[in-house]
Design a protein around this motif. Structure first.
Motif, PDB file in Angstrom:
ATOM      1  N   ILE A 147       0.750  -1.127   0.036  1.00  0.00           N
ATOM      2  CA  ILE A 147       0.063  -0.153  -0.161  1.00  0.00           C
ATOM      3  C   ILE A 147       0.776   1.006   0.098  1.00  0.00           C
ATOM      4  CG2 ILE A 147      -1.306   1.270   1.354  1.00  0.00           C
ATOM      5  CD1 ILE A 147      -3.104  -1.821   2.277  1.00  0.00           C
ATOM      6  N   TYR A 150       2.702   1.760  -3.451  1.00  0.00           N
ATOM      7  CA  TYR A 150       2.065   2.021  -4.695  1.00  0.00           C
ATOM      8  C   TYR A 150       1.840   3.777  -4.318  1.00  0.00           C
ATOM      9  CZ  TYR A 150      -2.242   2.093  -7.161  1.00  0.00           C
ATOM     10  OH  TYR A 150      -3.208   2.463  -8.547  1.00  0.00           O
ATOM     11  N   ARG A 151       0.768   3.959  -2.949  1.00  0.00           N
ATOM     12  CA  ARG A 151       0.599   5.751  -2.983  1.00  0.00           C
ATOM     13  C   ARG A 151       1.388   6.187  -3.137  1.00  0.00           C
ATOM     14  NH1 ARG A 151      -4.056   5.688  -3.763  1.00  0.00           N
ATOM     15  NH2 ARG A 151      -5.177   4.383  -2.788  1.00  0.00           N
TER      16      ARG A 151
ATOM     17  N   GLN B 110     -16.441 -12.330  -7.425  1.00  0.00           N
ATOM     18  CA  GLN B 110     -16.550 -13.230  -6.866  1.00  0.00           C
ATOM     19  C   GLN B 110     -17.850 -13.012  -6.152  1.00  0.00           C
ATOM     20  OE1 GLN B 110     -14.726 -16.418  -6.145  1.00  0.00           O
ATOM     21  NE2 GLN B 110     -14.553 -15.626  -8.726  1.00  0.00           N
ATOM     22  N   CYS B 113     -17.907  -9.604  -4.012  1.00  0.00           N
ATOM     23  CA  CYS B 113     -16.978  -8.474  -4.546  1.00  0.00           C
ATOM     24  C   CYS B 113     -16.688  -8.085  -5.573  1.00  0.00           C
ATOM     25  CB  CYS B 113     -15.416  -8.873  -4.036  1.00  0.00           C
ATOM     26  SG  CYS B 113     -15.256 -10.441  -4.314  1.00  0.00           S
ATOM     27  N   PHE B 115     -18.759  -5.161  -6.370  1.00  0.00           N
ATOM     28  CA  PHE B 115     -18.346  -3.795  -6.255  1.00  0.00           C
ATOM     29  C   PHE B 115     -17.668  -3.348  -6.470  1.00  0.00           C
ATOM     30  CE2 PHE B 115     -18.422  -5.676  -2.432  1.00  0.00           C
ATOM     31  CZ  PHE B 115     -17.070  -4.313  -1.635  1.00  0.00           C
ATOM     32  N   LEU B 116     -16.517  -4.412  -6.427  1.00  0.00           N
ATOM     33  CA  LEU B 116     -15.375  -3.133  -6.053  1.00  0.00           C
ATOM     34  C   LEU B 116     -14.476  -2.379  -7.088  1.00  0.00           C
ATOM     35  CD1 LEU B 116     -12.695  -6.635  -4.077  1.00  0.00           C
ATOM     36  CD2 LEU B 116     -13.977  -4.064  -3.166  1.00  0.00           C
ATOM     37  N   GLU B 118     -11.584  -1.472  -9.794  1.00  0.00           N
ATOM     38  CA  GLU B 118     -10.932  -3.054 -10.917  1.00  0.00           C
ATOM     39  C   GLU B 118      -9.729  -3.457 -10.376  1.00  0.00           C
ATOM     40  OE1 GLU B 118      -9.337  -2.253 -15.144  1.00  0.00           O
ATOM     41  OE2 GLU B 118     -11.396  -2.129 -14.861  1.00  0.00           O
ATOM     42  N   ASP B 119      -9.023  -1.913  -9.575  1.00  0.00           N
ATOM     43  CA  ASP B 119      -7.329  -2.712  -8.866  1.00  0.00           C
ATOM     44  C   ASP B 119      -8.099  -2.525  -7.352  1.00  0.00           C
ATOM     45  OD1 ASP B 119      -5.930  -3.413 -11.263  1.00  0.00           O
ATOM     46  OD2 ASP B 119      -6.092  -1.294 -11.103  1.00  0.00           O
ATOM     47  N   PHE B 121      -6.970  -4.348  -4.980  1.00  0.00           N
ATOM     48  CA  PHE B 121      -6.532  -4.314  -3.502  1.00  0.00           C
ATOM     49  C   PHE B 121      -5.876  -2.669  -3.337  1.00  0.00           C
ATOM     50  CE2 PHE B 121      -2.127  -5.211  -1.932  1.00  0.00           C
ATOM     51  CZ  PHE B 121      -2.947  -5.190  -1.183  1.00  0.00           C
ATOM     52  N   LEU B 122      -5.232  -2.223  -4.183  1.00  0.00           N
ATOM     53  CA  LEU B 122      -4.210  -0.445  -3.979  1.00  0.00           C
ATOM     54  C   LEU B 122      -5.514   1.134  -4.068  1.00  0.00           C
ATOM     55  CD1 LEU B 122      -1.225  -1.504  -6.461  1.00  0.00           C
ATOM     56  CD2 LEU B 122      -1.415  -1.370  -4.058  1.00  0.00           C
ATOM     57  N   ASP B 123      -6.224   0.691  -5.016  1.00  0.00           N
ATOM     58  CA  ASP B 123      -7.526   1.877  -4.210  1.00  0.00           C
ATOM     59  C   ASP B 123      -8.153   2.427  -3.660  1.00  0.00           C
ATOM     60  OD1 ASP B 123      -6.031   2.202  -7.314  1.00  0.00           O
ATOM     61  OD2 ASP B 123      -7.939   1.082  -8.442  1.00  0.00           O
ATOM     62  N   LEU B 124      -8.085   0.766  -3.465  1.00  0.00           N
ATOM     63  CA  LEU B 124      -9.039   0.917  -1.527  1.00  0.00           C
ATOM     64  C   LEU B 124      -8.562   1.143  -0.477  1.00  0.00           C
ATOM     65  CD1 LEU B 124     -12.046   0.698  -2.341  1.00  0.00           C
ATOM     66  CD2 LEU B 124     -12.570  -1.631  -1.870  1.00  0.00           C
ATOM     67  N   PHE B 125      -7.367   0.973  -0.413  1.00  0.00           N
ATOM     68  CA  PHE B 125      -6.475   1.030   0.837  1.00  0.00           C
ATOM     69  C   PHE B 125      -5.404   2.034   0.955  1.00  0.00           C
ATOM     70  CE2 PHE B 125      -8.584  -3.645   0.349  1.00  0.00           C
ATOM     71  CZ  PHE B 125      -9.479  -3.589   1.470  1.00  0.00           C
ATOM     72  N   GLU B 126      -5.652   2.187   2.091  1.00  0.00           N
ATOM     73  CA  GLU B 126      -4.837   2.967   2.440  1.00  0.00           C
ATOM     74  C   GLU B 126      -4.344   3.102   4.051  1.00  0.00           C
ATOM     75  OE1 GLU B 126      -7.512   7.035   0.652  1.00  0.00           O
ATOM     76  OE2 GLU B 126      -7.550   6.622   3.476  1.00  0.00           O
ATOM     77  N   VAL B 135      -9.626   1.857   5.154  1.00  0.00           N
ATOM     78  CA  VAL B 135     -10.282   2.404   4.100  1.00  0.00           C
ATOM     79  C   VAL B 135     -11.075   3.626   3.818  1.00  0.00           C
ATOM     80  CG1 VAL B 135     -12.627   1.029   2.718  1.00  0.00           C
ATOM     81  CG2 VAL B 135     -11.046  -0.392   3.583  1.00  0.00           C
TER      82      VAL B 135
END
Lengths: 327, 327
Positions: A147, A150-151, B110, B113, B115-116, B118-119, B121-126, B135
């Motif tokens: 994370i 990437y950020r 799946q 998920c 609604f997620l 495209e990427d 993992f990286l776009d959602l978490f900080e 999130v």
């Protein structure tokens, strides 16, 4: 009408017949801004003086292209590629100080999340007692590193991600990126790791609707995709440092095919790899010889060695004077 | 040698020539355990008395199958399907109390998920200030609901996920699942939403190595894939409630193709959908008529209505006496 014969004619015919690239203007604008920013940073010879430093810009292509078989597409031919090589290489280019245009197949592996389990989202996260989002102890370090790396790349403006799906989108994107990067001259680099279709169905000869199965066996004739690396090298970005990949399943023909590509398209480097062991061994083919690289351990990335050597070669390339094109 | 003619012969020839299914024994064992557990729970007529309740087991198939063009496969034909329908339907079946065998294409959507981004993992978490994983506010509710719903389904043993990639794996898996579920009799349901290849290259006639592009245009002849729904219905699980899907791009032939499939394979329901608007409208075709369903708003899932009606129909089906097969 006679069939086109020169690579230029073939390329022009391909682009004329391709469906229009969506968001062309927006993509071109973001590319222009990205390149201008890094050119100012020292990634190109413009601005009335020598560049401040050898900080380069690299276009990494990654993942496989698809070939639609129907205009309203239900079926398509795909080229196997997880995008692992391109994603890993992007991380090492960023680490080496490069700005990266990451031209990738939608849904393929992304930089900094190569290590994730298949259904990463659900398999990795849990809710704690206070219903806060948690990651299992075993994964916290890698997840946090991913994370933050990437950020950092995004926040510092060093990574521009451009997705494609079809062979039409891929080649249109390659043309957009390489003409935008041409002003970087010898500071630009192309690292073409995408698995690009060799055969396709020209748009105008494609079935409009889903092909029906009631008619018995299906016969298909596919045309050859024009060799755009030749055009990239000769027209779009002739001063850039160009690396392409050759993947084969038959080791007996691999090196000879790589050497042929080096000559035919005027690449600086062709990286030869075999499907069975592409993560463990590659052979770098250049006009001055071959270098074999092997992964030192299962924890190592072969891309670390590969990018280190390419960065060195690109730096030497950038220091040379700038004729229209070297051979 | 004469070509095989009956569906049985064709199916047998297909399986004989297919590459062996990896992990067959492990998959068969986990299936047997899953079915036995839910049969005990009331999902089948065994055990010397009528089932305790109409809690059913459904096999949901989802995503597209691939057709390899080379044995050491670099290229393959793929069938477009995000897996959105199958993933959404699985959530509504679980909500209705079903146990779900989710037979899905590797990497497709799946349950929980969909609604997620495209990427995701990286776009959602900080990372927060104390470097804890966070999130963005806008997504916390959906992310937390997704994690808890998924964990619940897994922890309660209601969801068995089985992945496939090729048409060979898919059909071998369909046979394994349906023969394992046959003991559930009328309490079993098949909801075949996967986009299954109609054409394939038989394994023994497939190129061993990557097809070379130097030889000019490529001609391919593809054989028809045997219609396995017919075998499922007649042999593997003849008492189950069977729902299949018919996707077309041409609205003029859609309903007639769906009606033909209903008759030809003896389905209980064929859900007809068009590529252009499959998220908004479907037509349920049964032997007693057609029902059109439309999405009420952009926030709604069409699958909610669809599964509600199918659960009702399956419950009626399960209450009937159990002849070898109804027509």
């Amino acid at each position: 009408m006679d069939p086109p014969t020169s690579p230029d004619d073939e390329a022009a015919a391909f682009f004329r017949a391709a469906p229009p690239f969506r968001d062309r203007d927006a993509v071109a604008a973001s590319l222009a801004a990205f390149v201008a920013r890094h050119r100012a940073r020292g990634g190109g010879g413009g601005g009335g003086g020598p560049p401040a430093a050898a900080a380069g810009v690299v276009c990494v292509t990654s993942g496989g292209t698809t070939v639609p078989l129907e205009q309203r597409c239900v079926r398509y031919i795909d080229n196997f590629s997880s995008g692992q090589r391109g994603a890993a290489s992007t991380e090492y280019f960023l680490k080496a100080g490069y700005a990266v245009v990451f031209v990738h197949r939608r849904g393929s592996k992304q930089p900094y999340c190569r290590f994730l389990p298949e259904d990463s989202f659900l398999d990795l996260f849990e809710l704690g007692e206070g219903s806060e989002i948690q990651v299992p102890e075993s994964h916290t370090t890698v997840v946090k590193t991913a994370i933050s790396s990437y950020r950092k790349a995004i926040d510092e403006g060093l990574l521009l991600k451009l997705p494609f799906t079809t062979i039409f989108e891929y080649l249109q994107l390659l043309q957009l990126v390489s003409t935008a990067m041409n002003c970087l001259e010898r500071h630009g680099m192309f690292y073409c790791a995408a698995a690009v279709s060799d055969f396709y169905v020209p748009w105008e000869s494609m079935a409009k609707h889903k092909i029906q199965s009631a008619g018995g066996p299906l016969n298909m004739q596919l045309s050859q995709v024009p060799k755009m690396l030749f055009i990239l090298r000769n027209q779009w970005a002739p001063s850039a440092f160009c690396v392409s990949f050759k993947l084969e399943t038959d080791p007996d023909i691999l090196i000879q095919k790589a050497e042929a590509a080096l000559r035919k398209y005027g690449m600086n480097v062709v990286v030869a790899n075999e499907l069975a062991n592409y993560k463990d061994v590659v052979v770098m083919v250049t006009s001055s010889g071959k270098t074999t690289m092997s992964r030192r351990s299962k924890e190592d990335d072969l891309e670390e060695q590969l990018i280190a050597l390419l960065v060195k070669m690109h730096s030497d390339h950038a220091k040379q004077s700038n004729p229209e094109q070297e051979t």
